[in-house]
Design a protein around this motif. Sequence first.
Motif, mmCIF file in Angstrom:
data_model
loop_
_atom_site.group_PDB
_atom_site.id
_atom_site.type_symbol
_atom_site.label_atom_id
_atom_site.label_comp_id
_atom_site.label_asym_id
_atom_site.label_seq_id
_atom_site.Cartn_x
_atom_site.Cartn_y
_atom_site.Cartn_z
ATOM 1 N N ARG A 1 0.820 -1.219 0.000
ATOM 2 C CA ARG A 1 0.000 0.000 0.000
ATOM 3 C C ARG A 1 0.851 1.264 0.000
ATOM 4 N NH1 ARG A 1 -4.358 1.207 3.877
ATOM 5 N NH2 ARG A 1 -5.494 2.040 2.096
ATOM 6 N N ASP A 2 2.036 1.194 0.632
ATOM 7 C CA ASP A 2 2.897 2.379 0.684
ATOM 8 C C ASP A 2 3.780 2.513 -0.554
ATOM 9 O OD1 ASP A 2 4.714 0.339 0.997
ATOM 10 O OD2 ASP A 2 5.439 0.975 2.963
ATOM 11 N N LYS A 3 3.484 1.692 -1.578
ATOM 12 C CA LYS A 3 4.188 1.704 -2.867
ATOM 13 C C LYS A 3 5.563 1.042 -2.814
ATOM 14 C CE LYS A 3 0.717 4.001 -4.497
ATOM 15 N NZ LYS A 3 -0.319 3.296 -5.295
ATOM 16 N N SER A 4 5.954 0.511 -1.653
ATOM 17 C CA SER A 4 7.227 -0.217 -1.583
ATOM 18 C C SER A 4 7.117 -1.508 -2.387
ATOM 19 C CB SER A 4 7.599 -0.515 -0.131
ATOM 20 O OG SER A 4 6.599 -1.288 0.500
ATOM 21 N N ILE B 1 9.746 -11.943 5.975
ATOM 22 C CA ILE B 1 8.598 -11.264 6.566
ATOM 23 C C ILE B 1 7.327 -11.574 5.775
ATOM 24 C CG2 ILE B 1 7.558 -8.996 7.015
ATOM 25 C CD1 ILE B 1 10.358 -7.940 7.530
ATOM 26 N N PRO B 2 6.243 -11.963 6.443
ATOM 27 C CA PRO B 2 4.954 -12.081 5.748
ATOM 28 C C PRO B 2 4.519 -10.683 5.291
ATOM 29 C CG PRO B 2 4.914 -13.258 7.845
ATOM 30 C CD PRO B 2 6.150 -12.421 7.840
ATOM 31 N N LEU B 3 4.463 -10.468 3.988
ATOM 32 C CA LEU B 3 4.202 -9.138 3.438
ATOM 33 C C LEU B 3 2.726 -8.885 3.157
ATOM 34 C CD1 LEU B 3 7.116 -9.048 0.853
ATOM 35 C CD2 LEU B 3 7.022 -7.779 3.008
ATOM 36 N N LEU B 4 2.029 -9.916 2.712
ATOM 37 C CA LEU B 4 0.629 -9.759 2.322
ATOM 38 C C LEU B 4 -0.079 -11.094 2.475
ATOM 39 C CD1 LEU B 4 -1.720 -8.154 0.965
ATOM 40 C CD2 LEU B 4 -0.788 -8.893 -1.241
ATOM 41 N N VAL B 5 -1.281 -11.043 3.063
ATOM 42 C CA VAL B 5 -2.131 -12.223 3.192
ATOM 43 C C VAL B 5 -3.507 -11.841 2.670
ATOM 44 C CG1 VAL B 5 -3.052 -13.977 4.745
ATOM 45 C CG2 VAL B 5 -0.842 -12.923 5.245
ATOM 46 N N VAL B 6 -4.064 -12.665 1.770
ATOM 47 C CA VAL B 6 -5.327 -12.339 1.117
ATOM 48 C C VAL B 6 -6.328 -13.462 1.339
ATOM 49 C CG1 VAL B 6 -6.465 -11.706 -1.044
ATOM 50 C CG2 VAL B 6 -4.070 -11.069 -0.664
ATOM 51 N N GLY B 7 -7.521 -13.107 1.840
ATOM 52 C CA GLY B 7 -8.586 -14.079 2.058
ATOM 53 C C GLY B 7 -9.889 -13.596 1.450
ATOM 54 N N LEU C 1 -13.994 -13.190 0.941
ATOM 55 C CA LEU C 1 -15.242 -13.083 1.681
ATOM 56 C C LEU C 1 -16.390 -13.400 0.729
ATOM 57 C CD1 LEU C 1 -14.613 -9.717 3.565
ATOM 58 C CD2 LEU C 1 -14.349 -12.018 4.491
ATOM 59 N N LYS C 2 -17.605 -13.531 1.257
ATOM 60 C CA LYS C 2 -18.758 -13.744 0.387
ATOM 61 C C LYS C 2 -18.903 -12.584 -0.591
ATOM 62 C CE LYS C 2 -21.469 -16.650 3.510
ATOM 63 N NZ LYS C 2 -22.751 -16.804 4.265
ATOM 64 N N ILE C 3 -18.597 -11.380 -0.113
ATOM 65 C CA ILE C 3 -18.567 -10.203 -0.975
ATOM 66 C C ILE C 3 -17.225 -9.521 -0.777
ATOM 67 C CG2 ILE C 3 -19.613 -7.976 -1.499
ATOM 68 C CD1 ILE C 3 -22.250 -9.001 -0.457
ATOM 69 N N GLY C 4 -16.379 -9.550 -1.788
ATOM 70 C CA GLY C 4 -15.079 -8.911 -1.699
ATOM 71 C C GLY C 4 -14.022 -9.787 -1.061
ATOM 72 N N GLU C 5 -12.992 -9.152 -0.531
ATOM 73 C CA GLU C 5 -11.878 -9.859 0.076
ATOM 74 C C GLU C 5 -11.236 -8.986 1.141
ATOM 75 O OE1 GLU C 5 -9.186 -10.630 -3.140
ATOM 76 O OE2 GLU C 5 -8.724 -8.506 -3.463
ATOM 77 N N ILE C 6 -10.464 -9.633 2.016
ATOM 78 C CA ILE C 6 -9.688 -8.939 3.036
ATOM 79 C C ILE C 6 -8.201 -9.103 2.695
ATOM 80 C CG2 ILE C 6 -8.925 -9.035 5.432
ATOM 81 C CD1 ILE C 6 -11.466 -7.607 5.303
ATOM 82 N N LYS C 7 -7.456 -8.001 2.767
ATOM 83 C CA LYS C 7 -6.022 -8.041 2.513
ATOM 84 C C LYS C 7 -5.283 -7.502 3.734
ATOM 85 C CE LYS C 7 -6.138 -7.678 -2.505
ATOM 86 N NZ LYS C 7 -5.538 -7.031 -3.717
ATOM 87 N N CYS C 8 -4.310 -8.255 4.221
ATOM 88 C CA CYS C 8 -3.472 -7.820 5.340
ATOM 89 C C CYS C 8 -2.112 -7.418 4.804
ATOM 90 C CB CYS C 8 -3.332 -8.937 6.378
ATOM 91 S SG CYS C 8 -4.865 -9.386 7.177
ATOM 92 N N TYR C 9 -1.808 -6.119 4.854
ATOM 93 C CA TYR C 9 -0.583 -5.569 4.311
ATOM 94 C C TYR C 9 0.432 -5.305 5.407
ATOM 95 C CZ TYR C 9 -2.907 -4.392 -0.153
ATOM 96 O OH TYR C 9 -3.578 -4.437 -1.351
ATOM 97 N N TYR C 10 1.681 -5.732 5.195
ATOM 98 C CA TYR C 10 2.761 -5.349 6.091
ATOM 99 C C TYR C 10 2.959 -3.838 6.007
ATOM 100 C CZ TYR C 10 7.625 -4.741 7.633
ATOM 101 O OH TYR C 10 8.775 -4.313 8.246
ATOM 102 N N ALA C 11 3.068 -3.189 7.179
ATOM 103 C CA ALA C 11 3.258 -1.733 7.234
ATOM 104 C C ALA C 11 4.446 -1.456 8.145
ATOM 105 C CB ALA C 11 2.003 -1.048 7.789
ATOM 106 N N LYS C 12 5.486 -0.852 7.629
ATOM 107 C CA LYS C 12 6.704 -0.611 8.388
ATOM 108 C C LYS C 12 6.421 0.293 9.587
ATOM 109 C CE LYS C 12 9.817 -1.109 4.443
ATOM 110 N NZ LYS C 12 10.834 -0.454 3.591
#
Length: 248
Positions: free
Chosen positions: A192-195, A229-235, A237-248
């Motif tokens: 998300r931070d463009k890194s 480092i776990p950088l991104l995890v994507v799961g 949903l019934k509508i859409g998705e959840i994304k967990c982004y590593y943030a420094k």
Amino acid sequence: MRKYIFSIMALVALVMAPCVNALTLTSERLNYQIVYHWGAIWKHAGDATLSVTRSGNGYNAMLTGKTRSWADKIYTVRDTLKCSMGSNFRPIKYEKFTHENNYYAHDVVSFNSSGSGTTANCARYRKDKPTATISLSHSGAAYDMLSVFYMLRNLDFAKMEANKVYKSCVFSGKKKETLTIKYVGIQPLQLRDKSRYQAFHVVLTFTVGNGTKSSDDIDVYISTDAQRIPLLVVGKLKIGEIKCYYAK
């Protein structure tokens, strides 16, 4: 959404895969932004922090997660996972504290590793209900939803065969789940931070009993550097998705 706040961050140890030299940590703190995505909608829904400290020859780890103020109005989440691990990151004790809207729960899983096998006593505490206890066992190594973060980072992905499938086991607190893991390969990744990073891409499938899926597949991206480092995890949903982004 609540089911995925932690479960999509549940990474698994690929115990059948080759390992690098054991990772040694002193203390570490990793921050994550939990983002809801559906079409053109991108909403920062929550935050999570993963930390670890040394404890004798082993480690104590903790993962905390909470929804942001706008999401609190829809569904409030204040959850915590704790785990004590040996020097090889195999779990000794795992606890999950759940506070979601007016629901409170506390799960405790005590592990016993004997030879190649694992047994566990699971105690489930609920408000105004008697304590429920469950015994779980597995013929090989078994992990919880937190210790798997650290085992995963010990794997030598560079020596893995792309698209090969591996299997492992997780005791989630009330049930035994089979983890099927497919290593896809190395892919470029922008956060998300463009890194930008080069990342190992892994796809996880969770099943119970006779092979019934307990959740949709989860995509995990891990940095290719020495920190893993776990950088991104994507799961999904019934509508859409959840994304967990590593943030420094």
